[in-house]
Design a protein around this motif. Structure first.
Motif, PDB file in Angstrom:
ATOM      1  N   LYS A 154       0.850  -1.191   0.000  1.00 59.04           N
ATOM      2  CA  LYS A 154       0.000   0.000   0.000  1.00 59.04           C
ATOM      3  C   LYS A 154       0.882   1.237   0.000  1.00 59.04           C
ATOM      4  CE  LYS A 154      -1.540  -2.385   3.214  1.00 59.04           C
ATOM      5  NZ  LYS A 154      -1.324  -3.782   3.689  1.00 59.04           N
ATOM      6  N   VAL A 155       0.500   2.241  -0.776  1.00 61.23           N
ATOM      7  CA  VAL A 155       1.234   3.505  -0.813  1.00 61.23           C
ATOM      8  C   VAL A 155       0.255   4.632  -0.521  1.00 61.23           C
ATOM      9  CG1 VAL A 155       2.684   5.061  -2.158  1.00 61.23           C
ATOM     10  CG2 VAL A 155       2.846   2.588  -2.520  1.00 61.23           C
ATOM     11  N   ILE A 156       0.506   5.367   0.560  1.00 61.12           N
ATOM     12  CA  ILE A 156      -0.344   6.493   0.947  1.00 61.12           C
ATOM     13  C   ILE A 156       0.421   7.776   0.647  1.00 61.12           C
ATOM     14  CG2 ILE A 156      -1.629   7.593   2.818  1.00 61.12           C
ATOM     15  CD1 ILE A 156      -1.619   4.837   4.240  1.00 61.12           C
ATOM     16  N   VAL A 157      -0.122   8.589  -0.250  1.00 61.12           N
ATOM     17  CA  VAL A 157       0.534   9.824  -0.680  1.00 61.12           C
ATOM     18  C   VAL A 157      -0.216  11.003  -0.077  1.00 61.12           C
ATOM     19  CG1 VAL A 157       1.295  11.196  -2.651  1.00 61.12           C
ATOM     20  CG2 VAL A 157       1.166   8.698  -2.845  1.00 61.12           C
ATOM     21  N   THR A 158       0.512  11.881   0.628  1.00 55.04           N
ATOM     22  CA  THR A 158      -0.125  13.032   1.259  1.00 55.04           C
ATOM     23  C   THR A 158       0.631  14.306   0.912  1.00 55.04           C
ATOM     24  OG1 THR A 158      -1.041  13.850   3.353  1.00 55.04           O
ATOM     25  CG2 THR A 158       1.129  12.796   3.445  1.00 55.04           C
ATOM     26  N   TYR A 159       0.286  15.415   1.593  1.00 64.64           N
ATOM     27  CA  TYR A 159       0.723  16.734   1.124  1.00 64.64           C
ATOM     28  C   TYR A 159       1.792  17.405   1.982  1.00 64.64           C
ATOM     29  CZ  TYR A 159      -2.857  17.828   4.608  1.00 64.64           C
ATOM     30  OH  TYR A 159      -3.607  17.869   5.761  1.00 64.64           O
ATOM     31  N   SER A 160       2.176  16.842   3.117  1.00 65.11           N
ATOM     32  CA  SER A 160       3.213  17.475   3.943  1.00 65.11           C
ATOM     33  C   SER A 160       3.885  16.431   4.817  1.00 65.11           C
ATOM     34  CB  SER A 160       2.624  18.586   4.818  1.00 65.11           C
ATOM     35  OG  SER A 160       1.817  18.038   5.851  1.00 65.11           O
ATOM     36  N   GLU A 161       5.111  16.751   5.269  1.00 67.44           N
ATOM     37  CA  GLU A 161       5.841  15.826   6.136  1.00 67.44           C
ATOM     38  C   GLU A 161       5.116  15.616   7.459  1.00 67.44           C
ATOM     39  OE1 GLU A 161       7.249  18.318   4.533  1.00 67.44           O
ATOM     40  OE2 GLU A 161       8.832  17.446   3.284  1.00 67.44           O
ATOM     41  N   SER A 162       4.540  16.693   8.012  1.00 70.81           N
ATOM     42  CA  SER A 162       3.845  16.568   9.297  1.00 70.81           C
ATOM     43  C   SER A 162       2.609  15.686   9.169  1.00 70.81           C
ATOM     44  CB  SER A 162       3.462  17.951   9.828  1.00 70.81           C
ATOM     45  OG  SER A 162       2.623  18.632   8.910  1.00 70.81           O
ATOM     46  N   LYS A 163       1.889  15.817   8.052  1.00 75.02           N
ATOM     47  CA  LYS A 163       0.712  14.975   7.842  1.00 75.02           C
ATOM     48  C   LYS A 163       1.124  13.522   7.620  1.00 75.02           C
ATOM     49  CE  LYS A 163      -3.691  14.324   7.451  1.00 75.02           C
ATOM     50  NZ  LYS A 163      -4.567  14.504   8.634  1.00 75.02           N
ATOM     51  N   ALA A 164       2.220  13.314   6.903  1.00 71.20           N
ATOM     52  CA  ALA A 164       2.721  11.954   6.690  1.00 71.20           C
ATOM     53  C   ALA A 164       3.083  11.306   8.022  1.00 71.20           C
ATOM     54  CB  ALA A 164       3.934  11.983   5.762  1.00 71.20           C
ATOM     55  N   LYS A 165       3.729  12.074   8.908  1.00 70.71           N
ATOM     56  CA  LYS A 165       4.097  11.544  10.226  1.00 70.71           C
ATOM     57  C   LYS A 165       2.851  11.238  11.054  1.00 70.71           C
ATOM     58  CE  LYS A 165       7.145  10.613  13.478  1.00 70.71           C
ATOM     59  NZ  LYS A 165       6.261  10.276  14.599  1.00 70.71           N
ATOM     60  N   GLU A 166       1.829  12.080  10.954  1.00 67.34           N
ATOM     61  CA  GLU A 166       0.588  11.848  11.696  1.00 67.34           C
ATOM     62  C   GLU A 166      -0.103  10.577  11.211  1.00 67.34           C
ATOM     63  OE1 GLU A 166      -3.753  13.997  12.090  1.00 67.34           O
ATOM     64  OE2 GLU A 166      -1.977  15.287  12.084  1.00 67.34           O
ATOM     65  N   ILE A 167      -0.176  10.395   9.892  1.00 71.48           N
ATOM     66  CA  ILE A 167      -0.776   9.174   9.343  1.00 71.48           C
ATOM     67  C   ILE A 167       0.040   7.956   9.767  1.00 71.48           C
ATOM     68  CG2 ILE A 167      -1.339   7.938   7.215  1.00 71.48           C
ATOM     69  CD1 ILE A 167      -1.844  10.653   5.897  1.00 71.48           C
ATOM     70  N   LEU A 210      -1.911  -0.949  -4.013  1.00 69.41           N
ATOM     71  CA  LEU A 210      -3.032  -0.012  -4.030  1.00 69.41           C
ATOM     72  C   LEU A 210      -2.541   1.343  -3.545  1.00 69.41           C
ATOM     73  CD1 LEU A 210      -6.053   0.480  -4.486  1.00 69.41           C
ATOM     74  CD2 LEU A 210      -6.464  -0.278  -2.133  1.00 69.41           C
ATOM     75  N   PHE A 211      -2.797   2.391  -4.347  1.00 66.53           N
ATOM     76  CA  PHE A 211      -2.392   3.749  -4.008  1.00 66.53           C
ATOM     77  C   PHE A 211      -3.555   4.503  -3.366  1.00 66.53           C
ATOM     78  CE2 PHE A 211       1.110   2.856  -6.745  1.00 66.53           C
ATOM     79  CZ  PHE A 211       2.102   3.773  -6.434  1.00 66.53           C
ATOM     80  N   PHE A 212      -3.218   5.363  -2.393  1.00 68.49           N
ATOM     81  CA  PHE A 212      -4.191   6.268  -1.789  1.00 68.49           C
ATOM     82  C   PHE A 212      -3.640   7.686  -1.886  1.00 68.49           C
ATOM     83  CE2 PHE A 212      -5.033   2.203   0.169  1.00 68.49           C
ATOM     84  CZ  PHE A 212      -6.416   2.148   0.246  1.00 68.49           C
ATOM     85  N   LEU A 251      -6.003   3.357  -7.813  1.00 69.13           N
ATOM     86  CA  LEU A 251      -5.920   4.577  -7.011  1.00 69.13           C
ATOM     87  C   LEU A 251      -7.242   4.883  -6.323  1.00 69.13           C
ATOM     88  CD1 LEU A 251      -4.376   7.224  -6.226  1.00 69.13           C
ATOM     89  CD2 LEU A 251      -5.271   8.212  -8.350  1.00 69.13           C
ATOM     90  N   ILE A 252      -7.140   5.222  -5.037  1.00 68.75           N
ATOM     91  CA  ILE A 252      -8.288   5.714  -4.277  1.00 68.75           C
ATOM     92  C   ILE A 252      -7.946   7.108  -3.773  1.00 68.75           C
ATOM     93  CG2 ILE A 252      -9.671   5.430  -2.186  1.00 68.75           C
ATOM     94  CD1 ILE A 252      -9.522   2.461  -2.534  1.00 68.75           C
ATOM     95  N   ILE A 253      -8.808   8.056  -4.076  1.00 68.88           N
ATOM     96  CA  ILE A 253      -8.624   9.442  -3.647  1.00 68.88           C
ATOM     97  C   ILE A 253      -9.481   9.671  -2.409  1.00 68.88           C
ATOM     98  CG2 ILE A 253      -8.943  11.855  -4.317  1.00 68.88           C
ATOM     99  CD1 ILE A 253      -8.628  10.873  -7.255  1.00 68.88           C
TER     100      ILE A 253
END
Length: 685
Positions: free
Chosen positions: A52-65, A307-309, A363-365
């Motif tokens: 699974k690959v979860i793509v987000t918009y900032s380092e802080s959000k990535a760390k939170e996820i 699966l990408f998110f 991909l799931i958005i």
């Protein structure tokens, strides 16, 4: 994970999305998702996908996820994006490369993994995963190796040869022994040879150099993402030289003589670094000169069941656009000034290319609000009905009131605490209010309707699915606890100088061969028609020493300019040599005394303290900061000594604010719990 997944089988939208995934309909846009619930829903949907690959918009959000997702899946990793503008700012550090290669190792070995990253983590050009896999070295006992060839091979895949292995990415050869610390592993290995045959392979401890366990084989992954063999290195340098000459001629034709001279100096400096670091560092922007066949990290999953998110697509696109724009503008400015070659501008993919790569993957958005995602052709859309949990702010009565309300309506309730002690106590406190609850760490247990389960785990925020009557409450929702903060570290004045930016004019420095002097800035000096930067160091009696800017390893910062003035050494005198000789003699005397002291203590038996109690655990969990790795290591070592029969004598050393007191307080608490007294001496009142 039936505790969290089973209730979703009653949710219509969840089942619809799973059916769409089976039939290959994508991209799917899910709206209404919030906070920690996103991680919960992502895990449930992708449970059958090994990658699974979860793509987000900032380092802080990535760390939170990442923090939230760990309760559902322990095989989760953060894939860091490189700073593509300052790609060679830290040529000595390999922390980011190590994180990225650990993930690549999992992909090569086809192991289940969840990867969390920001959108710009896929912008830079990298080598195909098959090419990295082809450079992996596998060794096993009884196999035959040529030490000279192995040494060359390790250098070519990014390893640094040293006298003694001290960190990841290093190797050492001493007679018939080869020590290697694979960049992706947690410990180094010692390979003992009998002539040219591998006799034994053992893991060992870096600090003590003692063996840990014997193993049959090891796998060594490259220590760099850009692997260069001699042939490819030679070819790439010729390409760079050819483009440098063409571009310099063009600049001269435009009468930009300073820029033409500068690009020649920049390329020469790069070639020097290639020779110094064996082509393993600072290569990112030059990758197209050595490899024409490059890919994005997103291309690594072509042959994977993945699966990408995409989390909050609008914000991801804003982030990607900003990073691309910043890179293009920076590179255009630098090429005009003669700092880079033309092909270096193409070192990254455009955002439109990244969008195309994601569009070609399952991909799931996911977004909180319902809006049109113009960058992707959405084939299906589902809206979730999810509520956030109000913060109770230590109001336990309000929590009990809500729990009674949910129980009467047949809700399944899961409460989470990141302390096992507090979780058990919370379950008992709830039970005292005529609300049957139970504590369990078995997350495969299905929570029945009307049940309240308390478990060990951590989420940033709780959430509620009202349609299926399922609630998850975090400890932060109940007590309003602030997230643990990292302590700010002060800069220690006696550290090695890694960059001239670490120094201010007037700072006192120590040269390992000439002693204490004063840093007076940087001057350009021409030697053999080549102009280079030199650090100017002033010594006693107006002595001046110039140190090449690339030779910072011989300097150490003594103190800032506002510190008490030390005695300056004189260039050419033997005073500094005498000082070092005295120190060596004093250290030798101390070492002899310590050997005698420890020999006496070794022959005697000390008091054995008991293991940690429940009170000790709860006391330590109340520490309001995140412990550093060094703190945890010091605490563990101190307790281990206290619980052994060895007479304890341990020094905890660190700068102001580094957490020494916490180590001492925990040791003192442990002693008191064993009915012993503690003497705590301090230097001032």
């Amino acid at each position: 994970m039936k505790t969290f997944v089973e209730p979703l089988n009653e949710l219509k939208e969840y089942n619809t999305i799973k059916e769409l995934l089976k039939t290959g309909v994508q991209p799917i846009h899910i709206t209404g998702a919030i906070d920690s619930q996103k991680g919960h829903f992502i895990y449930a949907l992708s449970e059958k996908f090994p990658v699974k690959v979860i793509v987000t918009y900032s380092e802080s959000k990535a760390k939170e996820i990442y923090d939230d997702y760990r309760i559902f899946d322990k095989e989760v990793y953060l894939y860091p994006a490189k700073d593509i503008i300052f790609y060679n700012a830290d040529i000595h550090g390999n922390a980011i490369v190590r994180q990225r290669l650990q993930i690549i190792q999992k992909l090569i070995e086809k192991k289940p993994i969840t990867i969390i990253m920001t959108i710009d983590g896929g912008i830079d050009r990298v080598l195909p995963v098959e090419m990295i896999a082809s450079k992996v070295i596998k060794l096993k006992t009884a196999s035959v190796i040529n030490v000279d060839e192995m040494r060359e091979q390790l250098v070519h895949i990014g390893y640094e040869r040293v006298a003694q292995v001290e960190g990841p990415g290093q190797f050492a050869v001493r007679g018939g022994i080869l020590d290697i610390y694979p960049l992706t592993d947690d410990c180094p290995y010692r390979i003992e040879l009998w002539d040219d045959e591998i006799d034994t392979i053992r893991s060992f401890d870096v600090e003590s150099q003692r063996s840990i366990e014997q193993i049959d084989s090891i796998t060594i992954y490259p220590a760099t993402e850009i692997v260069l063999d001699p042939a490819r290195l030679s070819m790439g340098l010729k390409e760079i030289q050819k483009e440098k000459e063409t571009y310099a001629a063009q600049l001269k034709k435009e009468k930009k003589f300073d820029e033409a001279r500068r690009i020649q100096e920049v390329v020469e400096e790069f070639q020097e670094k290639l020779e110094m670091y064996s082509g393993s560092m600072g290569m990112e922007s030059f990758i197209l000169y050595f490899y024409q066949n490059t890919v994005s990290f997103f291309d690594y999953f072509r042959d994977q069941e993945c699966l990408f998110f995409l989390d909050e697509p609008n914000r991801c696109m804003e982030r990607g656009s900003a990073v691309e724009l910043e890179f293009r503008e920076s590179m255009m400015h630098r090429i005009q000034q003669g700092y880079i070659l033309p092909r270096q501008i193409e070192a990254v993919y455009s955002l439109s290319e990244i969008q195309a790569k994601l569009n070609n993957r399952p991909l799931i958005i996911i977004s909180t609000l319902d809006y049109n995602v113009k960058e992707f052709v959405v084939k299906a859309k589902e809206n979730l009905s999810v509520k956030s949990i109000q913060s109770y702010q230590n109001n336990f009565e309000m929590l009990i009131k809500d729990l009674k309300h949910w129980k009467e309506r047949g809700y399944r309730v899961v409460l989470l605490s990141n302390s096992r002690t507090r979780a058990k106590r919370l379950s008992e406190d709830i039970g005292e209010h005529d609300l049957p609850s139970f504590y369990s760490e078995d997350l495969e247990r299905v929570v029945n309707k009307g049940e309240i389960m308390v478990s060990y785990g951590n989420l940033h925020h709780g959430f509620e699915y009202p349609l299926i009557k399922f609630v998850v409450i975090s400890e932060g929702d109940i007590f309003g606890a602030e997230r643990k903060k990292k302590k700010k570290k002060r800069v220690y004045e006696g550290t090695k100088v890694n960059s001239f930016t670490d120094l201010n004019i007037g700072d006192y420095v120590v040269h390992e061969n000439h002693g204490v002097g004063i840093y007076r800035g940087i001057e350009k000096i021409e030697v053999d028609n080549v102009t280079k930067d030199y650090l100017k160091i002033e010594y006693a009696e107006e002595g001046i020493l110039y140190v090449l800017a690339t030779g910072l390893d011989v300097l150490q910062k003594y103190a800032g300019a506002d510190a008490k003035k030390p005695k300056l050494n004189k260039l050419g005198s033997i005073e500094w040599k005498h000082t070092k000789a005295k120190v060596r003699g004093a250290v030798k005397d101390i070492a002899n005394e310590l050997v005698k002291l420890y020999a006496i203590r070794q022959s005697k038996k000390g008091y054995c303290f008991g293991e940690d109690t429940v009170w000790q655990t709860e006391f330590e969990e109340m520490f309001p900061y995140q412990e550093t790795d060094d703190q945890l290591a010091a605490i563990e070592a101190t307790k281990r000594d206290m619980e052994s029969a060895k007479i304890m004598d341990r020094l905890i050393c660190g700068d102001v604010g580094y957490g020494k007191t916490e180590v001492a307080i925990r040791a003192a608490f442990k002693a008191v719990m064993d009915h012993k007294q503690v003497a705590y001496l301090v230097p001032t009142t």
